[in-house]
Design a protein around this motif. Structure first.
Motif, mmCIF file in Angstrom:
data_model
loop_
_atom_site.group_PDB
_atom_site.id
_atom_site.type_symbol
_atom_site.label_atom_id
_atom_site.label_comp_id
_atom_site.label_asym_id
_atom_site.label_seq_id
_atom_site.Cartn_x
_atom_site.Cartn_y
_atom_site.Cartn_z
ATOM 1 N N HIS A 1 0.857 -1.053 -0.007
ATOM 2 C CA HIS A 1 0.058 -0.096 -0.028
ATOM 3 C C HIS A 1 0.941 1.207 0.040
ATOM 4 N N THR A 2 1.965 1.301 0.647
ATOM 5 C CA THR A 2 2.874 2.223 0.772
ATOM 6 C C THR A 2 4.357 1.888 0.672
ATOM 7 N N TRP A 3 5.268 2.691 0.142
ATOM 8 C CA TRP A 3 6.658 2.182 -0.078
ATOM 9 C C TRP A 3 7.443 3.296 0.667
ATOM 10 N N GLY A 4 8.842 2.927 0.918
ATOM 11 C CA GLY A 4 9.726 3.721 1.152
ATOM 12 C C GLY A 4 9.821 4.826 2.402
ATOM 13 N N ASN A 5 10.553 5.775 2.301
ATOM 14 C CA ASN A 5 10.772 6.428 3.518
ATOM 15 C C ASN A 5 11.527 7.681 3.180
ATOM 16 N N MET A 6 10.885 8.513 2.311
ATOM 17 C CA MET A 6 11.977 9.803 1.731
ATOM 18 C C MET A 6 12.064 10.662 2.907
ATOM 19 N N GLN A 7 13.249 11.065 2.985
ATOM 20 C CA GLN A 7 13.935 12.157 3.812
ATOM 21 C C GLN A 7 14.547 13.266 2.936
ATOM 22 N N THR A 8 14.253 14.415 3.040
ATOM 23 C CA THR A 8 14.654 15.412 2.093
ATOM 24 C C THR A 8 14.794 16.762 3.068
ATOM 25 N N VAL A 9 15.785 17.508 2.627
ATOM 26 C CA VAL A 9 16.164 18.923 3.012
ATOM 27 C C VAL A 9 16.332 19.902 1.868
ATOM 28 N N VAL A 10 15.732 20.773 1.783
ATOM 29 C CA VAL A 10 15.879 21.995 0.674
ATOM 30 C C VAL A 10 16.252 23.396 1.311
ATOM 31 N N TRP A 11 17.264 23.829 0.843
ATOM 32 C CA TRP A 11 17.924 25.034 0.999
ATOM 33 C C TRP A 11 17.504 26.064 0.085
ATOM 34 N N ASP A 12 16.706 26.995 0.255
ATOM 35 C CA ASP A 12 16.126 27.975 -0.853
ATOM 36 C C ASP A 12 17.123 29.204 -0.511
ATOM 37 N N ARG A 13 18.060 29.301 -1.537
ATOM 38 C CA ARG A 13 19.270 30.434 -1.278
ATOM 39 C C ARG A 13 18.622 31.834 -1.698
ATOM 40 N N ARG A 14 17.513 32.040 -2.493
ATOM 41 C CA ARG A 14 16.952 33.113 -2.694
ATOM 42 C C ARG A 14 16.513 34.154 -1.190
ATOM 43 N N GLY A 15 15.878 33.190 -0.163
ATOM 44 C CA GLY A 15 15.510 33.786 0.843
ATOM 45 C C GLY A 15 16.148 33.208 2.070
ATOM 46 N N ASN A 16 17.283 32.388 1.584
ATOM 47 C CA ASN A 16 18.342 31.825 2.514
ATOM 48 C C ASN A 16 17.292 31.078 3.632
ATOM 49 N N VAL A 17 16.512 30.158 3.248
ATOM 50 C CA VAL A 17 15.623 29.487 4.287
ATOM 51 C C VAL A 17 15.903 28.054 3.870
ATOM 52 N N LEU A 18 15.888 27.434 5.073
ATOM 53 C CA LEU A 18 16.075 25.981 5.094
ATOM 54 C C LEU A 18 14.609 25.195 5.452
ATOM 55 N N GLU A 19 14.254 24.107 4.588
ATOM 56 C CA GLU A 19 13.003 23.445 5.100
ATOM 57 C C GLU A 19 13.516 21.686 5.083
ATOM 58 N N GLY A 20 12.869 21.180 5.786
ATOM 59 C CA GLY A 20 13.108 19.740 6.158
ATOM 60 C C GLY A 20 11.839 19.063 5.582
ATOM 61 N N GLY A 21 11.791 17.812 4.922
ATOM 62 C CA GLY A 21 10.550 17.110 4.751
ATOM 63 C C GLY A 21 10.843 15.625 5.215
ATOM 64 N N THR A 22 9.874 14.925 5.990
ATOM 65 C CA THR A 22 9.924 13.717 6.251
ATOM 66 C C THR A 22 8.746 12.887 6.144
ATOM 67 N N ASP A 23 9.212 11.734 5.693
ATOM 68 C CA ASP A 23 7.900 10.874 4.875
ATOM 69 C C ASP A 23 6.830 10.710 5.707
ATOM 70 N N PRO A 24 5.424 11.147 5.306
ATOM 71 C CA PRO A 24 4.263 10.969 6.172
ATOM 72 C C PRO A 24 3.892 9.449 6.290
ATOM 73 N N ARG A 25 4.397 8.669 5.421
ATOM 74 C CA ARG A 25 4.261 6.873 5.744
ATOM 75 C C ARG A 25 4.717 6.592 7.138
ATOM 76 N N ASN A 26 5.799 7.181 7.673
ATOM 77 C CA ASN A 26 6.749 6.741 8.761
ATOM 78 C C ASN A 26 6.047 7.509 9.976
ATOM 79 N N ASP A 27 5.695 6.628 11.012
ATOM 80 C CA ASP A 27 5.087 7.349 12.205
ATOM 81 C C ASP A 27 6.233 7.781 13.334
ATOM 82 N N VAL A 28 7.292 7.400 12.902
ATOM 83 C CA VAL A 28 8.516 8.108 14.106
ATOM 84 C C VAL A 28 9.463 8.932 13.405
ATOM 85 N N GLY A 29 9.257 9.369 12.259
ATOM 86 C CA GLY A 29 10.003 10.152 11.427
ATOM 87 C C GLY A 29 10.253 11.699 11.948
ATOM 88 N N SER A 30 11.463 12.619 11.663
ATOM 89 C CA SER A 30 11.426 13.648 12.091
ATOM 90 C C SER A 30 12.302 14.476 11.348
#
Length: 593
Positions: free
Chosen positions: A554-583
Motif C-alpha cells: 500500500h505504501t513504499w519507502g521513507n523519503m527524507q528531504t532537506v531543501v535550501w532556498d538560497r533566494r530567501g536563505n531558508v532551510l526546510e526539511g521534509g520527512t515521509d508521512p508514511r513513517n510514524d516515528v520520522g522527524s
C-alpha cells in the motif's frame, strides 16, 4: 576506478537502440553536457541546520552533535550510529552504506562507499543445492548470508577526514541510547514478529531480543548493553576497535560457531572507498549522485536525461506518467546487464550516463503506446528487498550529507555473534549467486555482479544532491529497487518547485523492465489516469485491484528531504508521512568560527 569506454564499444552499445523503430513524438533536443548551471555560492551560509530522518531520536542525536560544535559530517556520524541502535530492523554496525558529502568551503563532493564485501570463503557454489539451484536459506539467513560490514569503518573515516569533533563525541548519543534504551515502536515489533523464527535460532540474537524473556513489545524499553560496549570500543580505538582485537575475535567466533568461515584477514582487510560522484545536468539542475557499486545513480542519470527531452510540466498527467514509466523501463534493462563493483568489473559509466545515449533511448519511446519489455532484449531484472534507511543533513555553513545505509532484509541475517550486540547483514543475497536464477526477491544478475572475495554487491541506494542557482536539495529513501524510481519522482518534484515536505509525500509508482508491470501505491493513480495508462498498453498492479490477488504494498519507502532556498536563505526539511516515528527539523545553529 571508472574507465572510459572505447569508441567502438560505445557504438556497439548505442547502435542496437538506434536501429529500433523511432515513433512520432515531441522534439527531443539533446541536453547540454556542460555539467549544469548549478554553481555554488561559497560565501553564502544558511545560518541554520536541517536534519530529515526516519527516527526522531536519531535527529536529536544529530542536533546534539551540531550544538557541540560539530559540522554536517559529525552529525552524519551521530545520526548513522543512532540509527544503528534504534533501527536494527533497517541498518546497523553489522551492515553498510553510502555517504554522499559536500564541503561548502571547497565546493568538493565526495562519495564514501561503505558497502559490505564478500568474505574470502564465499563463492557462488557455496549457495547452490546439489541439483544446482540457489539455496535461498544460506543466502538470506545466518552466517553465510553475512558480508563483511562496512558501516563502522565509514563512521571512523568520515569523522577523521571530514568532521570537527573526536569520534567519541559523535558516538556519545548512540552509546547512551544503546545503554539506557529507547521505547519499542510499532514497526520494530512487527518486523521482529516477521523474522522471529530465524532470529531465535541464534543464542547471541536471543540474548539481545529476548533479554526480558519476551520479544520486543511496543512501548517497552529496549536496552542493548553489548552494543553500547561495541560502540565504546569503536569510539576509543577507531577502526581497530571493530575490525581487529577482542571484538573482531568475538565476531569471527560467533560466525564460525554457526558454521560460517569469516577470518581475521576478512575483517582487518576491509576498507572504505572514496569515489567520484556521478554528476549530470537536468534542465538547469546539476544532479550529484551515487556511482557504482550503486546502480541508482546511473539509472537516475538515464531516466532524467531521457525525460529532459520533454517539458513535463506542460504535459497532461497521463502522458507525463507514461513517459516516466518508459524511462524507468529502459534504465532498469541496462541496470541488469552492465552494472557491478567497479573495482572488479568494467562498468561503462560514461556511455550509460551520456546525454547522447539517453537521446538514443528516448527515440525508442512511443508517446501513444507502452513498449513491451520483451522488445528490449534481455532477461528478467531484479526486485530487491526494501529494508534500508536514509537521512539528509545541511548544516549552518552549507555542508551537506545524504546517507543511505542498510542490513538488507528485515534484521539482516538474524545473527548476532554473542557478546557483540552487532546484528549482521545478509548482503550476500544481493550478489548474482546463480546467473539467470532469481533469489527469493526475484533478483537476477549476471557475471558483473557475481561474488568474489572482497567484492561489493550491487546496490540500489541512491543518495542525491540537486543544485541550481536558487535551490539545493538533499534527498534519498529506502525501498530496494524502488529506491531508484522514488528518487526519480522526488527529483522531478524538486525540479517542479515543490517544497521539501511535498517532495517527501509524493505518490509513488514503479516499472523495472521485468516483470513487465507497473506497480503503484494506494491512490497514486486515480481511476481516469489508470484507465488512460491501460489504454496505452501498460499492465498495472495496484493495491485497489483485488482481482489479481497480487497487489503491491500500500505504501513504499521513507523519503527524507532537506531543501535550501538560497533566494530567501531558508532551510526546510521534509520527512515521509508514511513513517510514524520520522522527524525533519530545522534549528538555529552557530556557523564555523
Amino acid at each position: 576506478m571508472t574507465r572510459l569506454l572505447p569508441r567502438s564499444a560505445f557504438a556497439r552499445l548505442l547502435l542496437p537502440l538506434l536501429l529500433l523503430p523511432a515513433f512520432a513524438m515531441p522534439a527531443f533536443a539533446v541536453p547540454a553536457a556542460d555539467g549544469g548551471t548549478g554553481r555554488e555560492a561559497p560565501a553564502q551560509r544558511p545560518g541554520q541546520a536541517a536534519i530529515a530522518r526516519a527516527h526522531r531520536l536519531a535527529t536529536d542525536a544529530g542536533f546534539e552533535v551540531l550544538e557541540r560544535g560539530g559540522n554536517a559530517f559529525d552529525a552524519a556520524v551521530a545520526v548513522s550510529a543512532a540509527l544503528s541502535v534504534v533501527e536494527p530492523i533497517s541498518s546497523g554496525l553489522g551492515g553498510g552504506g553510502f555517504f554522499l558529502l559536500h564541503q561548502q568551503d571547497s565546493g568538493r563532493d565526495v562519495f564514501v562507499d561503505a558497502r559490505e564485501t564478500a568474505p574470502a570463503a564465499a563463492n557462488a557454489d557455496r549457495y547452490r543445492t546439489a541439483d544446482g539451484k540457489l539455496d535461498s536459506a544460506l543466502a538470506e539467513d545466518g552466517p553465510w548470508a553475512a558480508a563483511i560490514p562496512g558501516l563502522p569503518a565509514a563512521l571512523v573515516h568520515v569523522a577523521e577526514n571530514y568532521g570537527r569533533l573526536p569520534l567519541a563525541e559523535s558516538l556519545a548519543p548512540a552509546i547512551r541510547l544503546a545503554r539506557d534504551g529507547f521505547p519499542v515502536y510499532a514497526r520494530l515489533e512487527r518486523g521482529y514478529a516477521a523474522r522471529r523464527e530465524v532470529m531465535e535460532r541464534f543464542p547471541g540474537t536471543r540474548a539481545v531480543f529476548l533479554a526480558g524473556g519476551q520479544p520486543p513489545k511496543q512501548g517497552q524499553l529496549f536496552r542493548q548493553p553489548d552494543l553500547a560496549r561495541t560502540l565504546e570500543l569503536l569510539a576509543k580505538d577507531g577502526f581497530d576497535g571493530f575490525y581487529r582485537g577482542p571484538l573482531a575475535k568475538k565476531l569471527i567466533a560467533g560466525v564460525r560457531a554457526e558454521g560460517g568461515r569469516w577470518t581475521t584477514d576478512d575483517l582487518a582487510g576491509y576498507r572504505v572507498r572514496e569515489r567520484e560522484p556521478l554528476r549530470f545536468d537536468y534542465r538547469g539542475w546539476e544532479v550529484v549522485t551515487a556511482p557504482p557499486p550503486s546502480s541508482g545513480g546511473v539509472a537516475l542519470a538515464q531516466m532524467l536525461q531521457i525525460l529532459a527531452g520533454w517539458d513535463l510540466a506542460k504535459l497532461d498527467p497521463a502522458l507525463r506518467t507514461h513517459l516516466t514509466i518508459e524511462s524507468m523501463r529502459r534504465a532498469f534493462r541496462d541496470r541488469t546487464f552492465y552494472l557491478g563493483d567497479p573495482d572488479f568489473v568494467h562498468v561503462p559509466v560514461e556511455v550509460l550516463t551520456s546525454p547522447y545515449y539517453a537521446a538514443g533511448l528516448r527515440a525508442t519511446i512511443n508517446p501513444e503506446k507502452a513498449t513491451p519489455s520483451d522488445m528490449l532484449p534481455g532477461l528478467p531484472t531484479p526486485l530487491e528487498d526494501e529494508e534500508t534507511t536514509h537521512f539528509s543533513i545541511i548544516d549552518a555553513d552549507g555542508n551537506r550529507a545524504a546517507v543511505t545505509q542498510t542490513v538488507n532484509l528485515l534484521f539482516g541475517s538474524g545473527l548476532v555473534p554473542p557478546g557483540t550486540g552487532v546484528l549482521l547483514n545478509n548482503e550476500m543475497d544481493d550478489f548474482a549467486l546463480q546467473p539467470g536464477q532469481p533469489n527469493a526477491f526475484g533478483v537476477m544478475g549476471f557475471e558483473a555482479n557475481a561474488p568474489e572475495p572482497g567484492k561489493r554487491p550491487l546496490s540500489s541506494m541512491t543518495p542525491t544532491f540537486m543544485v541550481s542557482p536558487d535551490r539545493i536539495a538533499v534527498l534519498g529513501t529506502p525501498g530496494g529497487s524502488r529506491i531508484i524510481t522514488m528518487v526519480l519522482l522526488g527529483a522531478l518534484g524538486v525540479a517542479d518547485g515543490l517544497d521539501a515536505q511535498a517532495v517527501a509525500a509524493l505518490p509513488r509508482y514503479h516499472q523495472q523492465w521485468m516483470p513487465d508491470v507497473v506497480s503503484a501505491e494506494s491512490g497514486a493513480f486515480d481511476a481516469d489516469l489508470a484507465a488512460k495508462l491501460r489504454a496505452k498498453g501498460h499492465t498495472l498492479r495496484l493495491p485497489e485491484d483485488s482481482v489479481s490477488g497480487r497487489a503491491s504494498s500500500h505504501t513504499w519507502g521513507n523519503m527524507q528531504t532537506v531543501v535550501w532556498d538560497r533566494r530567501g536563505n531558508v532551510l526546510e526539511g521534509g520527512t515521509d508521512p508514511r513513517n510514524d516515528v520520522g522527524s525533519a527539523q530545522v534549528r538555529a545553529a552557530a556557523t564555523a568560527p
